[in-house]
Design an enzyme around this catalytic site. Structure first.
Site, mmCIF file in Angstrom:
data_model
loop_
_atom_site.group_PDB
_atom_site.id
_atom_site.type_symbol
_atom_site.label_atom_id
_atom_site.label_comp_id
_atom_site.label_asym_id
_atom_site.label_seq_id
_atom_site.Cartn_x
_atom_site.Cartn_y
_atom_site.Cartn_z
ATOM 1 N N TYR A 142 0.825 -1.219 0.000
ATOM 2 C CA TYR A 142 0.000 0.000 0.000
ATOM 3 C C TYR A 142 0.860 1.271 0.000
ATOM 4 C CZ TYR A 142 -3.952 -3.053 1.099
ATOM 5 O OH TYR A 142 -4.912 -4.032 1.067
ATOM 6 N N LYS A 192 3.908 -15.226 1.495
ATOM 7 C CA LYS A 192 3.949 -16.125 0.330
ATOM 8 C C LYS A 192 5.405 -16.263 -0.106
ATOM 9 C CE LYS A 192 0.924 -16.795 -2.563
ATOM 10 N NZ LYS A 192 0.177 -18.042 -2.824
ATOM 11 N N ASP A 224 -2.243 -17.970 1.539
ATOM 12 C CA ASP A 224 -3.461 -18.514 0.919
ATOM 13 C C ASP A 224 -3.953 -19.730 1.698
ATOM 14 O OD1 ASP A 224 -1.112 -19.718 0.060
ATOM 15 O OD2 ASP A 224 -1.827 -20.106 -1.974
ATOM 16 N N ASP A 248 -4.816 -7.274 5.792
ATOM 17 C CA ASP A 248 -6.071 -6.604 5.482
ATOM 18 C C ASP A 248 -7.151 -7.657 5.213
ATOM 19 O OD1 ASP A 248 -7.859 -4.656 4.859
ATOM 20 O OD2 ASP A 248 -6.833 -3.918 3.080
ATOM 21 N N ASP A 252 -10.056 -9.258 8.191
ATOM 22 C CA ASP A 252 -11.489 -9.131 7.920
ATOM 23 C C ASP A 252 -12.160 -10.499 7.919
ATOM 24 O OD1 ASP A 252 -11.347 -6.415 7.686
ATOM 25 O OD2 ASP A 252 -12.470 -6.326 5.805
#
Ligand code: NAD
Length: 367
Positions: A142, A192, A224, A248, A252
């Site tokens: 980001y 990852k 993942d 993020d 959630d």
């Protein structure tokens, strides 16, 4: 010695309504437990824009840098939707996070037994769940450069860059290990590393920091797979450490295992100050809920539990944080429900302030 200091920024919409209940709880700890705070209050978001033409006045920013903890309600609302981007209410919150350098975002996913039926997952998968996601908050994709939309040949290309320095990974990791030491001494780091160099470095640095915490059982998982495991059997985790982007998504996902948005607290922590306490901002995960603002319908529990996190992480009052969380648990077990928690037929919802009063009643009963 002076009392620890708290700056309250209620913000907009339901922010002031839920914060009023936290004020009652702070008062209760002063009266009944002799735990005193120096509390000041100021504006943020739309309310600050209305008063000063900016979503965060410089004086408020300066105060936030000085106090031991900031408690924030929520910002935003339709009234401010057409404002220029630079003065939108959310910019006030982003400025606080950036200038306080709050690099470690703690999002618990805790499922109170009384609300286990609320989850979209089977009750036995979530009942008793209590995990903590630590998300790196100030770096990664980001923020990395280069970023932008560029011309390339006869088409455009959108670019964002995942970038982490060793020191950025190290400080986030350290904060997660410290947390793991206060909890069940179990930490799973997610990246990852199979396809991303930043993931390889992440794993290497986390492993290195982990050597300083031999009591903590450290594991690594590809993010993942982590997402899959979170919905398959979330109770296998205790503390999860991950980067800004994966955090993020994963936070959630984990948060919603537990039911309503009105229940979810968060903490954002930075570097230790001179007094050893981390810079800290505590806030509910939810927004200003304009659809129910001003109606006394908001659930104050997310904000109350954010204060419990402040007791634990800023004020070394772990036992009192437990007391407050248990009081919330009791109220829910007794069937007290704000409108967002209604599932069973025949239950009449309580108002925001009645929910706050019920928590105070449960605190009284805990003495
Ligand atoms: P929201 O979280 O405000 O509301 C989403 C839904 O959840 C609404 O139906 C709302 O009524 C409900 N809800 C939220 N909190 C609740 C509570 N405590 N009790 C009961 N019900 C609750 O998200 P939104 O509607 O997408 O955004 C509204 C405004 O809030 C926007 O301006 C947005 O930018 C802002 N926002 C601010 C923050 C923040 O301050 N940290 C976070 C998210 C959104």
């Amino acid at each position: 010695m002076s009392n620890p200091s708290i700056l309250i920024l209620p913000g907009d919409g339901i922010g002031p309504e839920v914060m009023a209940e936290v004020r009652k709880i702070i008062g209760w700890f002063g009266d009944k437990r002799d735990i005193q705070f120096d509390v000041s209050e100021d504006l943020v978001g739309g309310s600050a824009y209305d008063a000063h033409g900016t979503p965060l006045h410089d004086d408020t920013m300066a105060k936030a840098q000085e106090v031991d903890a900031v408690l924030l309600g929520a910002v935003g609302g339709p009234k401010y939707d057409d404002l220029d981007f630079s003065v939108k209410p959310e910019r006030g919150l982003l400025r606080l996070r950036k200038e306080m350098d709050l690099y470690s975002n703690l999002r618990p996913a805790q499922c109170f037994d009384a609300l286990a039926d609320f989850s979209s997952l089977k009750t036995d998968v979530v009942a008793g769940l209590d995990i903590m996601i630590v998300r790196e908050l100030t770096s990664g994709v980001y923020f990395g450069e280069p970023r932008g939309i560029f011309e390339e040949g006869n088409e455009r290309v959108g670019i964002n860059t995942q970038r982490y320095t060793e020191s950025e990974i190290e400080r986030a990791a350290r904060s997660a290990f410290e947390l793991a030491m206060r909890r069940n001494k179990k930490l799973c780091s997610m990246e990852k590393a199979n396809v991303m160099e930043s993931g390889i470095l992440w794993r290497e640095v986390v492993t290195r920091v982990g050597a300083e915490y031999p009591e903590v059982e450290l594991s690594h998982m590809y993010a993942d797979n982590g997402a899959m495991q979170l919905v398959r059997w979330p109770k296998q985790f205790d503390v999860i450490l991950t980067d800004n982007l994966f955090g993020d998504l994963l936070s959630d996902c984990a948060a919603m295992l537990t039911g309503s948005l009105g229940m979810l607290p968060s903490a954002s922590l930075g570097a230790p100050m001179a007094n050893g306490r981390p810079k800290a901002l505590y806030e509910p995960v939810h927004g200003s809920a304009p659809d129910i603002a001003g109606q006394g319908k908001a659930n104050p529990i997310a904000c109350i539990l954010s204060f419990a996190m402040a007791l634990r992480y800023s004020f070394d009052q772990g036992a009192e944080a437990d007391r407050l969380e248990k009081a919330v648990e009791k109220v829910l077990a007794d069937g007290v429900r704000t409108a967002d928690l209604l599932g069973e037929e025949g239950v009449t919802p309580v108002s925001t302030s009645e929910m706050g009063d019920a928590v105070i009643g449960a605190l009284d009963a805990s003495l």
